[in-house]
Design a protein around this motif. Structure first.
Motif, PDB file in Angstrom:
ATOM      1  N   ASP A 138     -62.232 -28.512  92.284  1.00 38.11           N
ATOM      2  CA  ASP A 138     -64.285 -29.302  91.839  1.00 38.11           C
ATOM      3  C   ASP A 138     -63.608 -30.851  91.513  1.00 38.11           C
ATOM      4  O   ASP A 138     -62.711 -31.176  90.898  1.00 38.11           O
ATOM      5  N   ASP A 139     -64.397 -31.041  92.153  1.00 40.54           N
ATOM      6  CA  ASP A 139     -63.896 -33.267  92.077  1.00 40.54           C
ATOM      7  C   ASP A 139     -65.281 -33.315  91.413  1.00 40.54           C
ATOM      8  O   ASP A 139     -66.061 -34.038  91.550  1.00 40.54           O
ATOM      9  N   GLY A 140     -65.130 -33.238  89.808  1.00 39.67           N
ATOM     10  CA  GLY A 140     -65.629 -33.724  88.923  1.00 39.67           C
ATOM     11  C   GLY A 140     -66.573 -33.516  88.870  1.00 39.67           C
ATOM     12  O   GLY A 140     -67.469 -34.383  88.712  1.00 39.67           O
ATOM     13  N   SER A 141     -67.488 -32.141  89.153  1.00 36.72           N
ATOM     14  CA  SER A 141     -69.139 -31.856  89.293  1.00 36.72           C
ATOM     15  C   SER A 141     -69.146 -32.028  87.454  1.00 36.72           C
ATOM     16  O   SER A 141     -69.240 -31.643  86.727  1.00 36.72           O
ATOM     17  N   ASN A 171     -64.975 -37.958  89.056  1.00 34.86           N
ATOM     18  CA  ASN A 171     -65.265 -37.429  90.440  1.00 34.86           C
ATOM     19  C   ASN A 171     -64.164 -38.649  90.963  1.00 34.86           C
ATOM     20  O   ASN A 171     -65.233 -39.799  91.310  1.00 34.86           O
ATOM     21  N   PHE A 172     -63.168 -38.117  92.010  1.00 31.55           N
ATOM     22  CA  PHE A 172     -62.384 -38.956  92.863  1.00 31.55           C
ATOM     23  C   PHE A 172     -63.113 -39.214  94.362  1.00 31.55           C
ATOM     24  O   PHE A 172     -62.722 -39.957  95.022  1.00 31.55           O
ATOM     25  N   GLY A 173     -63.617 -38.695  94.414  1.00 29.68           N
ATOM     26  CA  GLY A 173     -64.122 -38.760  95.934  1.00 29.68           C
ATOM     27  C   GLY A 173     -63.079 -37.410  96.713  1.00 29.68           C
ATOM     28  O   GLY A 173     -62.187 -36.660  96.255  1.00 29.68           O
ATOM     29  N   LYS A 174     -64.014 -37.382  98.140  1.00 30.57           N
ATOM     30  CA  LYS A 174     -64.203 -36.430  98.789  1.00 30.57           C
ATOM     31  C   LYS A 174     -62.551 -36.257  99.118  1.00 30.57           C
ATOM     32  O   LYS A 174     -62.054 -35.341  99.831  1.00 30.57           O
ATOM     33  N   GLU A 175     -62.231 -37.737  99.764  1.00 34.14           N
ATOM     34  CA  GLU A 175     -60.679 -37.999 100.325  1.00 34.14           C
ATOM     35  C   GLU A 175     -60.139 -37.492  99.219  1.00 34.14           C
ATOM     36  O   GLU A 175     -58.096 -36.617  99.841  1.00 34.14           O
ATOM     37  N   ALA A 192     -65.763 -29.041  96.074  1.00 32.98           N
ATOM     38  CA  ALA A 192     -66.400 -28.830  96.358  1.00 32.98           C
ATOM     39  C   ALA A 192     -66.677 -29.688  95.720  1.00 32.98           C
ATOM     40  O   ALA A 192     -66.387 -30.177  94.343  1.00 32.98           O
ATOM     41  N   TYR A 193     -68.566 -30.621  95.408  1.00 35.75           N
ATOM     42  CA  TYR A 193     -68.832 -31.360  94.376  1.00 35.75           C
ATOM     43  C   TYR A 193     -70.715 -31.225  94.470  1.00 35.75           C
ATOM     44  O   TYR A 193     -71.532 -31.351  94.916  1.00 35.75           O
ATOM     45  N   PRO A 234     -52.089 -43.340  90.937  1.00 36.07           N
ATOM     46  CA  PRO A 234     -52.088 -42.126  91.870  1.00 36.07           C
ATOM     47  C   PRO A 234     -53.236 -41.643  92.355  1.00 36.07           C
ATOM     48  O   PRO A 234     -54.121 -42.297  91.896  1.00 36.07           O
ATOM     49  N   LEU A 235     -53.284 -40.329  93.254  1.00 37.25           N
ATOM     50  CA  LEU A 235     -54.416 -40.304  93.871  1.00 37.25           C
ATOM     51  C   LEU A 235     -55.243 -39.961  93.175  1.00 37.25           C
ATOM     52  O   LEU A 235     -57.203 -39.745  93.306  1.00 37.25           O
ATOM     53  N   TYR A 236     -54.851 -39.046  91.986  1.00 35.63           N
ATOM     54  CA  TYR A 236     -56.044 -38.023  91.595  1.00 35.63           C
ATOM     55  C   TYR A 236     -55.047 -37.097  89.976  1.00 35.63           C
ATOM     56  O   TYR A 236     -54.202 -37.448  90.064  1.00 35.63           O
TER      57      TYR A 236
END
Length: 323
Positions: A42-45, A71-75, A11-12, A299-301
Motif C-alpha cells: 500500500d503506497d500510502g493510500s 506515497n513514495f510512488g509506484k517505483e 496499490a494506491y 532510503p527508498l522507502y
C-alpha cells in the motif's frame, strides 16, 4: 516440479477494485502447483485500501501486506515488494485488473523453459484514449533509439522475474528509479508474452499526463545522455549560424554599406541564442538535479505497518552500495 512463487502487487487508492482483483488472483493461484504468497504494498493510500488489505490477509494465509509511511510512488512500492519476497519466481502485477492475473500460468511456463525475465507485451490497450496510445507508443520508440539499453516496446511492469533477476535488481539502489529500464538493464534471458490489456475494472487511473510526462523524463534521463548531447549540438549549431550570419553582415556592410538598419534581425538573433542557451542549461539542470538527489543517499522507502507474516527482511534497511 514444485517451486515457490511470490506475487508483488503495488496499490494506491485501489479500494474499489482490490477485492475483485484478489478473487481472480486467488483463483489463478489455486490452479498452480506452487508454494505461493501474495505481497501487497500500500503506497500510502488515502482511501480504504489498507483496511481492505487487512481483511484479505486475515482470510487468506497466503497474503501479506505492508504499508509505506507515505506515497513514495509506484517505483519505490515495487522495490519494497521485491525487497520483501524470497521465492524462485516473482510476478509483478498492478491491482487495477488491466493486466489479467490469468496470464500468470503462461509467464510461469516461459520461465520454466529457462528464461529469467518474462515480460507481458500489450497487443491492444482497451479503455485508453487515442492520444494516450499515441504518446505511449512514441515514448517506447523514442527510448528504443535513445537508450543504450533498449526497452521492449509496449511493455509495462507486468512480468515474471527469476530469483537471480530479483537479486540483481536488489543491488540497484539508485533513488531516481525507472523500473522498466532497470528490468531491461539487468539482462539475462528475457522473452515476451503478448496479451490484450483490458480497461480498468473500477476506480480512476492515478497516471495523468503530468505524471506520465515526469515518468518519461525520468526514463530518458536515467538511461540516456542523448539530451546532453543534443544540447551540445544545439549550441554548436547556434554558434555556427551566428558566425555565418556575422560574416554575411560584414560582407554586406563592405559591399553595400550599412544604413543602420536590422533591429528586428538583431532581436531575432539575440532571442534565438538566448533560447538555445536556456534550453541547454535546463537539460544540464535535469542531470545535475538527479546527481544531487543520488548524492543524498536517502532510503527508498519506509514501512509504517504490516498485515500477515512478512519476512523480517522487510524490516531491515535496504542494502547500500559502497561509497
Amino acid at each position: 516440479m514444485s517451486f515457490s512463487l511470490a506475487i508483488v502487487v503495488p496499490a494506491y487508492n485501489e479500494a474499489q477494485v482490490i477485492g475483485s482483483f484478489h478473487a481472480r488472483l486467488g483463483a489463478v493461484l489455486d490452479g498452480i502447483d506452487a508454494s505461493a504468497r501474495v505481497v501487497y504494498i500500500d503506497d500510502g493510500s488515502s482511501d480504504d485500501t489498507w483496511p481492505m488489505l487487512g481483511a484479505i490477509a486475515a482470510q487468506d494465509a497466503r497474503v501479506e501486506a505492508l504499508r509505506l509511511s507515505r506515497n513514495f510512488g509506484k517505483e519505490a512500492a515495487m522495490t519494497a515488494g521485491l525487497d520483501a519476497v524470497d521465492a524462485d519466481a516473482v510476478v509483478v502485477i498492478d491491482a487495477d485488473l488491466q493486466d489479467p492475473p490469468e496470464l500468470i500460468p503462461e509467464l510461469i511456463a516461459r520461465w520454466l523453459d529457462g528464461h529469467d525475465v518474462v515480460y507481458a507485451t500489450r497487443a491492444e490497450r482497451a479503455g485508453e484514449t487515442r492520444t494516450k496510445k499515441i504518446t505511449s507508443a512514441a515514448f517506447y520508440r523514442l527510448m528504443e533509439r535513445l537508450s543504450d539499453t533498449p526497452l521492449p516496446r509496449d511493455t509495462g511492469d507486468f512480468r515474471l522475474l527469476s530469483r537471480r533477476a530479483v537479486e540483481a535488481l536488489r543491488g540497484l539502489r539508485e533513488r531516481q528509479r525507472f523500473m522498466k529500464g532497470l528490468f531491461a538493464w539487468i539482462g539475462y534471458r528475457q522473452t515476451a508474452v503478448t496479451y490484450y490489456r483490458d480497461a480498468r475494472y473500477a476506480g480512476t487511473t492515478k497516471w495523468n499526463y503530468w505524471r506520465l510526462t515526469n515518468l518519461a523524463v525520468e526514463g530518458i534521463t536515467s538511461f540516456s545522455t542523448a539530451p546532453l548531447r543534443a544540447a551540445t549540438w544545439l549550441g554548436v549549431s547556434a554558434a555556427a549560424l551566428a558566425f555565418l550570419y556575422g560574416v554575411w553582415v560584414l560582407l554586406k556592410a563592405l559591399v553595400w554599406g550599412d544604413p543602420v538598419r536590422g533591429y528586428p534581425t538583431l532581436m531575432v538573433v539575440i532571442l534565438f541564442l538566448g533560447g538555445a542557451q536556456l534550453l541547454a542549461l535546463g537539460v544540464i539542470g535535469e542531470y545535475v538535479g538527479r546527481t544531487y538527489a543520488e548524492s543524498k543517499r536517502r532510503p527508498l522507502y519506509y514501512i509504517e505497518s504490516r498485515h500477515g507474516g512478512l519476512l523480517r527482511s522487510a524490516d531491515r534497511a535496504p542494502p547500500r552500495t559502497p561509497d
